[in-house]
Design a protein around this motif. Structure first.
Motif, mmCIF file in Angstrom:
data_model
loop_
_atom_site.group_PDB
_atom_site.id
_atom_site.type_symbol
_atom_site.label_atom_id
_atom_site.label_comp_id
_atom_site.label_asym_id
_atom_site.label_seq_id
_atom_site.Cartn_x
_atom_site.Cartn_y
_atom_site.Cartn_z
ATOM 1 N N MET A 88 0.758 -1.008 -0.546
ATOM 2 C CA MET A 88 0.027 -0.328 -0.322
ATOM 3 C C MET A 88 0.604 1.471 -0.007
ATOM 4 O O MET A 88 0.733 2.563 -0.923
ATOM 5 N N VAL A 89 1.990 1.289 0.588
ATOM 6 C CA VAL A 89 3.006 2.787 0.775
ATOM 7 C C VAL A 89 3.768 2.688 -0.360
ATOM 8 O O VAL A 89 3.735 3.682 -1.218
ATOM 9 N N SER A 140 5.268 10.921 -3.123
ATOM 10 C CA SER A 140 5.583 10.863 -1.805
ATOM 11 C C SER A 140 4.302 10.673 -0.680
ATOM 12 O O SER A 140 3.234 10.709 -0.894
ATOM 13 N N ILE A 141 4.920 10.712 0.846
ATOM 14 C CA ILE A 141 3.334 9.821 1.371
ATOM 15 C C ILE A 141 4.042 10.310 3.206
ATOM 16 O O ILE A 141 5.900 10.666 3.535
ATOM 17 N N SER A 142 3.724 11.025 3.858
ATOM 18 C CA SER A 142 3.412 11.731 5.429
ATOM 19 C C SER A 142 3.485 10.865 6.052
ATOM 20 O O SER A 142 2.310 9.684 5.861
ATOM 21 N N PHE A 166 -1.576 7.195 8.163
ATOM 22 C CA PHE A 166 -2.767 7.450 8.932
ATOM 23 C C PHE A 166 -4.426 7.672 8.552
ATOM 24 O O PHE A 166 -5.146 6.261 8.236
ATOM 25 N N MET A 167 -4.336 8.483 8.216
ATOM 26 C CA MET A 167 -5.789 8.485 7.303
ATOM 27 C C MET A 167 -6.353 7.870 6.015
ATOM 28 O O MET A 167 -7.530 7.931 6.088
ATOM 29 N N GLU A 168 -4.886 8.174 5.019
ATOM 30 C CA GLU A 168 -5.602 7.564 3.845
ATOM 31 C C GLU A 168 -5.510 5.911 3.902
ATOM 32 O O GLU A 168 -6.116 4.941 3.109
ATOM 33 N N LEU A 169 -4.886 5.412 4.966
ATOM 34 C CA LEU A 169 -4.186 4.207 4.414
ATOM 35 C C LEU A 169 -4.274 3.844 5.562
ATOM 36 O O LEU A 169 -4.436 1.964 5.882
ATOM 37 N N GLY A 170 -4.680 3.779 6.730
ATOM 38 C CA GLY A 170 -4.845 3.832 8.350
ATOM 39 C C GLY A 170 -3.598 2.708 8.783
ATOM 40 O O GLY A 170 -3.932 1.787 9.639
ATOM 41 N N ILE A 171 -1.897 3.307 8.387
ATOM 42 C CA ILE A 171 -1.205 2.802 8.850
ATOM 43 C C ILE A 171 -0.594 3.669 9.913
ATOM 44 O O ILE A 171 -0.143 4.630 9.567
#
Length: 64
Positions: A6-7, A16-18, A23-28
């Motif tokens: 997913m990342v 990129s990813i913050s 957390f908000m979009e992938l639940g990670i």
């Protein structure tokens, strides 16, 4: 799909990813752990060092 997948998918689509996005979009909740695992598997993931001022007026640094 695993959290690592997913990342990777998110970074390929958006560049990129913050931690907040993870957390908000992938639940990670442990993005740093997934990044560590991906790097251990040979993926090249670059960090961009940024600086901002927090809500208390203190300058802080973070990697993006």
């Amino acid at each position: 799909m695993t959290q690592r997948e997913m990342v990777l998918d998110y970074m390929e689509r958006f560049g990129s990813i913050s931690s907040w996005q993870a957390f908000m979009e992938l639940g990670i909740t442990r993005l740093s752990g997934r990044i560590f695992e991906l790097r251990s598997q040979g993926h090249i993931i670059e960090n961009e060092r940024k600086e901002t001022t927090n809500r208390y007026g203190k300058r802080v640094h973070y990697d993006e």
